[in-house]
Design a protein around this motif. Structure first.
Motif, PDB file in Angstrom:
ATOM      1  N   LEU A 113      40.532  37.834  31.592  1.00  0.00           N
ATOM      2  CA  LEU A 113      39.035  37.547  31.953  1.00  0.00           C
ATOM      3  C   LEU A 113      38.427  38.618  32.348  1.00  0.00           C
ATOM      4  O   LEU A 113      37.035  38.786  32.433  1.00  0.00           O
ATOM      5  CB  LEU A 113      38.947  36.194  32.591  1.00  0.00           C
ATOM      6  N   LYS A 114      39.087  39.608  32.867  1.00  0.00           N
ATOM      7  CA  LYS A 114      38.509  40.760  33.784  1.00  0.00           C
ATOM      8  C   LYS A 114      37.403  41.482  32.925  1.00  0.00           C
ATOM      9  O   LYS A 114      36.204  41.824  33.309  1.00  0.00           O
ATOM     10  CB  LYS A 114      39.730  41.672  34.151  1.00  0.00           C
ATOM     11  N   GLU A 115      37.690  41.884  31.683  1.00  0.00           N
ATOM     12  CA  GLU A 115      36.637  42.678  30.876  1.00  0.00           C
ATOM     13  C   GLU A 115      35.356  41.896  30.405  1.00  0.00           C
ATOM     14  O   GLU A 115      34.289  42.593  30.705  1.00  0.00           O
ATOM     15  CB  GLU A 115      37.541  43.023  29.390  1.00  0.00           C
ATOM     16  N   ASP A 116      35.316  40.644  30.177  1.00  0.00           N
ATOM     17  CA  ASP A 116      34.349  39.924  29.420  1.00  0.00           C
ATOM     18  C   ASP A 116      33.539  39.219  31.014  1.00  0.00           C
ATOM     19  O   ASP A 116      32.312  39.063  30.879  1.00  0.00           O
ATOM     20  CB  ASP A 116      34.688  38.798  28.775  1.00  0.00           C
TER      21      ASP A 116
END
Length: 298
Positions: A113-116
């Motif tokens: 989830l980190k990137e989005d």
């Protein structure tokens, strides 16, 4: 009872000093003393006792401290959720768990989830199953990982497709350290350091049968690190999950699996009909996807 005054009370309880607490709170000491005297008058109980050694809590003060911590924590969590109820996905996901390698799955989902969703953050609470359930019921965490039976009418769950294997943590110079596998006969009469979760006691009853009452339980723990320290000091043999304590390199500890194997599966649970923040909902959706993908690849 004012939430602001509860924060003042907790500050004094934490600092054990009116002057230090007043400084931390940017209040004058007389103002702080007056506020807490009014709280005591409201409750009709003495909460704090001053002495030359500082400030101590009365029995009633200790009760209030426990409840005040829960109230303030829940209030802070609620305020955060309300402020973040907009179109953006941000905020903190609160997760409680015992010590288990399954935490890796939580970390994997957070990584995905980190990137989005860079504005999603995580707060972890460590405790045994009883502690996690209590936090979940009080609304202090969103999700929990437990290994004990739970009420399926109150909670929804996803079974975690990883198994934690029990074994024995011991000093490298212990008599059993030369064995590759440890049988229950090997442990007969030896001092044991065991986890205090209810389901573990049931497991010992199943494994040791009628001899359970005769087991030499030297100590119980709810966090494996504490158990490992006791084992390191020669208190006994620590029963626990694998992959949690580093026994490689120059560690004076070693871990030996039980034979026959004893494995348990955990559950990722949350309250039925929850009111989730967007951050928590997004995390749960991704976690379910990751679990399905993992199961397909097994």
């Amino acid at each position: 009872m004012d939430i602001r005054v509860l924060r003042y009370f907790l500050a004094v309880a934490r600092e054990q000093s009116f002057s230090t607490a007043a400084e931390r709170l940017y209040l004058s000491q007389p103002t702080l003393s007056r506020q807490l005297k009014e709280l005591e008058d409201e409750l009709g109980k003495t909460l704090l006792v001053r002495s030359n050694k500082g400030v101590t809590l009365t029995e009633e003060g200790m009760i209030l401290r426990k409840r005040a911590e829960e109230i303030v924590e829940l209030m802070d969590k609620t305020e955060q959720e309300v402020r973040q109820s907009n179109d953006s996905v941000s905020g903190t996901v609160y997760i409680g768990a015992g010590e288990t390698y399954a935490i890796k799955l939580i970390a994997d989902t957070a990584h995905h989830l980190k990137e989005d969703y860079p504005d999603i953050h995580y707060s972890f609470f460590s405790g045994d199953g009883t502690d996690v359930i209590e936090k979940l019921d009080r609304g202090l965490i969103d999700f929990g990982i437990i290994f004990q039976p739970f009420d399926s009418t109150k909670y929804e769950a996803v079974e975690i497709p990883l198994r934690d294997r029990f074994g024995v943590l011991m000093r490298r110079d212990a008599p059993l350290a030369d064995k590759e596998l440890i049988t229950f006969d090997d442990l007969a009469g030896l001092p044991l350091i065991v986890p205090r979760q209810q389901n573990h006691n049931i497991m010992f009853k199943r494994l040791f049968g009628d001899e359970t009452e005769n087991l030499n339980i030297a100590a119980e723990y709810n966090l494996i690190y504490n158990g490992s320290v006791m084992a390191s000091e020669g208190i006994g043999y620590c029963i626990g999950f694998d992959k949690l304590i580093n026994v490689s390199g120059d560690s004076k500890m070693c871990f030996k699996p039980l034979e026959p194997p004893v494995e348990v599966t955990g559950n990722f649970i949350w309250k039925r009909y929850p009111v989730f923040t967007k951050a928590a909902s997004t995390f749960l959706e991704q976690f379910k996807k990751d679990i399905l993908c993992m199961e397909k690849n097994v």
